[in-house]
Design an enzyme around this catalytic site. Structure first.
Site, PDB file in Angstrom:
ATOM      1  N   THR A 232       0.957  -1.199   0.094  1.00 46.03           N
ATOM      2  CA  THR A 232       0.009   0.162  -0.055  1.00 46.03           C
ATOM      3  C   THR A 232       0.708   1.290  -0.044  1.00 46.03           C
ATOM      4  OG1 THR A 232      -1.788  -1.004   0.957  1.00 46.03           O
ATOM      5  CG2 THR A 232      -1.881   1.273   1.284  1.00 46.03           C
ATOM      6  N   ASN A 253       5.919  -1.105   3.964  1.00 43.61           N
ATOM      7  CA  ASN A 253       5.024  -0.334   4.806  1.00 43.61           C
ATOM      8  C   ASN A 253       5.856  -0.149   6.081  1.00 43.61           C
ATOM      9  OD1 ASN A 253       3.024  -0.415   3.040  1.00 43.61           O
ATOM     10  ND2 ASN A 253       2.050  -2.303   3.669  1.00 43.61           N
ATOM     11  N   TYR A 315      -5.194  11.312   8.661  1.00 41.91           N
ATOM     12  CA  TYR A 315      -5.735  10.001   8.302  1.00 41.91           C
ATOM     13  C   TYR A 315      -6.423   9.600   9.466  1.00 41.91           C
ATOM     14  CZ  TYR A 315      -6.594   5.188   7.296  1.00 41.91           C
ATOM     15  OH  TYR A 315      -7.256   4.054   7.140  1.00 41.91           O
ATOM     16  N   HIS A 399      -2.789  -1.911  -5.492  1.00 39.90           N
ATOM     17  CA  HIS A 399      -2.401  -3.231  -6.009  1.00 39.90           C
ATOM     18  C   HIS A 399      -3.710  -4.230  -5.876  1.00 39.90           C
ATOM     19  CE1 HIS A 399      -3.519  -3.949  -2.040  1.00 39.90           C
ATOM     20  NE2 HIS A 399      -2.707  -2.850  -1.383  1.00 39.90           N
TER      21      HIS A 399
HETATM   22 ZN   LIG Z   1      -3.264  -1.381  -0.197  1.00 43.83          ZN
END
Ligand SMILES: [Zn+2]
Length: 577
Positions: A232, A253, A315, A399
């Site tokens: 991600t 990540n 976020y 993805h």
């Molecule tokens: Zn992702």
């Protein structure tokens, strides 16, 4: 069929829950409305795959393919012609309803576009009126065909690039140049990410709104190719910087800084981690406004980008999707000069469900339907404000997703007869195995021992994991040029997982992070807006191309990146000269 009339038909069809007939191959959407006894006749332009501008060079045209029953059923339709069917489709050059089966064959016999007619089915409890009606329409059609054929011949004799006839009944399908803005005074790009939206999910459920964008926009025909590792954070940041992870710095990540040992996590907002120039920074650097409703890296203060409170959301995964869409829509209520020219919008679904249940589960279907509802809400809001056709929507995922299960495991402890792999060396296990052995232990020796064990035939699933020195990874992965990438990388086959040791846990779910050449890792790319031809398909491409695409649409200078400078001209309609 554009404008109000078309929209009315669509919404009526939606309301009645009737199946839509879609001529997928040509991105022409036709709706059945059996309640209407004498339907009006619509001229529809088949926006074929060859409808690309004469300049730049179009992608190679795919071979003519009959529209199969399978494609129709994927698109939620069925055909024809039975006495009970109130309409037939007619287009003398393209459509050949097969009399012996329920298939509709669309064949390309000419390069030019041909009007498609929807007529009352002559076999459907006929009336004299409708015969007269059909006859009139046919006469009109023949006259128009003759006129356009004449025009085509006339102009092609005086033009060197007659791939699209210069006269059309409707201008909607004549797309050699970008469509002008009608309400906004500047291009606006809205970049939407649906996390883990594997290519093909769009067929799991009718998804009328996503398919509306596809039908009236440009789509990567077999999906968008993510960067390696197909995770991600690396991918979202590649999309907005045009850089491979080795160059933008977000190589996983989570990872450790090799010099300081400091850890990067998905909550790290210090600018030192985030290299390159993301689109929001590029935009504000040129005195324009940008907004981010979530995107990895958007909270980071970099250059001219200070993550302004009004336009930069920190976020928070608990914010309902509706609220995100409403906020983005509210930006279009601002005075013209205040509307951000670049906006992001992020949804965690269907990645969230994909990890839990794998890609083939009703939960995914429901999540995809939910994303489609959000796209519908967005389109409605933009239409209410009269800007839907002006705004460029780029919808992508980061993805794909593949199913994993406990039979497909590889345990590092099984390598003990060859080499002990300490948990402390391992920065990430799966699907990206990343190992930094302690100083004094040569990485090449570790790689050799591990591969010896894996290839011995004595390690469970050993042949599905291959260990590399990062310098020796296939160059197509672009995963070498960063100190942050640990010296040893393991590539695990699709659907397999690497763990340290055997446990009792039973696990079936989904994962991503594998080789980006694996098809299940692909996601979607849809571009809709003034510079995207309607109904056009382009070959798959890597997401590092999107940065240049956006700067090109906004007509701003971008930062150097790994995308190709000429790429935008192969996908976008040129501005009128
Ligand atoms: Zn992702």
């Amino acid at each position: 069929m554009e404008g109000k009339e078309a929209e009315e038909l669509r919404s009526r069809a939606r309301k009645k829950g009737e199946m839509a007939w879609r001529a997928v191959e040509y991105k022409t959407t036709v709706y059945k409305d059996s309640k209407q006894p004498n339907p009006p006749v619509y001229f529809i332009h088949l926006d074929s795959k060859t409808s690309s501008p004469p300049r730049p060079p179009p992608p190679p045209p795919p071979p003519p393919t009959p529209l199969t029953r399978q494609v129709l059923s994927l698109a939620g339709g069925s055909y024809l012609p039975s006495p009970n069917t109130p309409f037939v489709l007619l287009a003398s050059h393209y459509i050949f309803p097969s009399s012996s089966s329920s298939e509709i064959h669309i064949e390309r016999t000419q390069k030019q576009k041909t009007p498609l007619l929807i007529l009352p089915n002559p076999h459907h409890k006929n009336t004299t009126n409708s015969i007269i009606f059909i006859s009139l329409v046919l006469v009109t059609c023949i006259a128009l065909s003759a006129a356009s054929a004449f025009a085509f011949l006339f102009f092609s004799s005086s033009s060197s690039s007659p791939s699209v006839p210069p006269t059309e009944i409707s201008s909607a399908s004549l797309q050699t140049t970008a469509r002008p803005l009608t309400k906004l005074n500047h291009s606006v790009v809205l970049l939407i990410s649906s996390d883990g939206f594997r290519f093909g999910y769009q067929f799991k459920t009718p998804a009328p709104n996503i398919h509306r964008l596809i039908a009236n926009g440009t789509e990567a025909e077999t999906g968008l190719i993510p960067v390696f590792p197909t995770l991600t954070f690396p991918n979202h940041y590649s999309i907005v910087t045009g850089l491979y992870p080795a160059y933008h710095g977000i190589i996983n990540n989570h990872f450790a800084d090799p010099k300081t040992g400091e850890l990067f996590t998905m909550a790290s907002h210090e600018p030192k981690w985030w290299l390159g120039e993301p689109l929001w920074e590029t935009v504000v650097k040129q005195g324009l406004k940008a907004s981010t409703y979530f995107w990895p890296g958007s909270e980071v203060h970099k250059g001219s980008w200070t993550c302004p409170q009004r336009f930069c959301m920190f976020y928070n995964g608990s914010v309902p999707f509706d609220e995100r869409v409403d906020t983005v829509l509210s930006y279009f209520d601002l005075p013209d000069s205040e509307i951000p020219v670049f906006m992001t919008l992020y949804f965690e679904d269907p990645d969230h469900q994909g990890h839990k249940v794998g890609p083939d589960d009703p939960e995914i279907t429901e999540a995809v339907a939910g994303i489609d509802r959000m796209i519908g809400k967005l389109i409605d809001g933009l239409e209410q404000r009269g800007v839907f056709e002006d705004v460029t929507i780029i919808m992508v995922g980061d993805h794909g997703m593949v199913g994993t299960c406990d039979k497909k495991l590889i345990f590092l402890d099984d390598l003990a007869p060859w080499i002990d792999i300490s948990t402390e060396w391992v920065q990430s296990y799966t699907p990206l195995l990343a190992i930094r052995p302690p100083p004094g232990l040569a990485p090449s020796a570790v790689v050799a021992k591990m591969n010896e064990g894996l290839q011995s035939g004595k390690v469970q699933n050993g042949k599905h994991l291959k260990i590399y020195l990062k310098e020796e990874l296939p160059s197509r992965l672009h995963y070498t040029e960063s100190d942050r990438i640990p010296p040893i990388i393991g590539m695990v086959d699709e659907g397999f997982k690497v763990e340290q040791k055997r446990t009792n846990k039973q696990e079936c779910g989904g994962a991503h992070g594998y080789d980006n050449a694996v098809f299940s890792m692909r996601t979607i790319f849809i571009g809709h807006g003034p510079q995207f031809a309607r109904g056009r398909k382009v070959p798959s491409f890597e997401n590092v191309q999107i940065y240049n695409l956006v700067t090109s649409i906004l007509n701003i200078q971008g930062a150097p990146n790994n995308g190709s400078v000429s790429f935008p001209s192969t996908v976008l309609l040129p501005n009128p000269s």
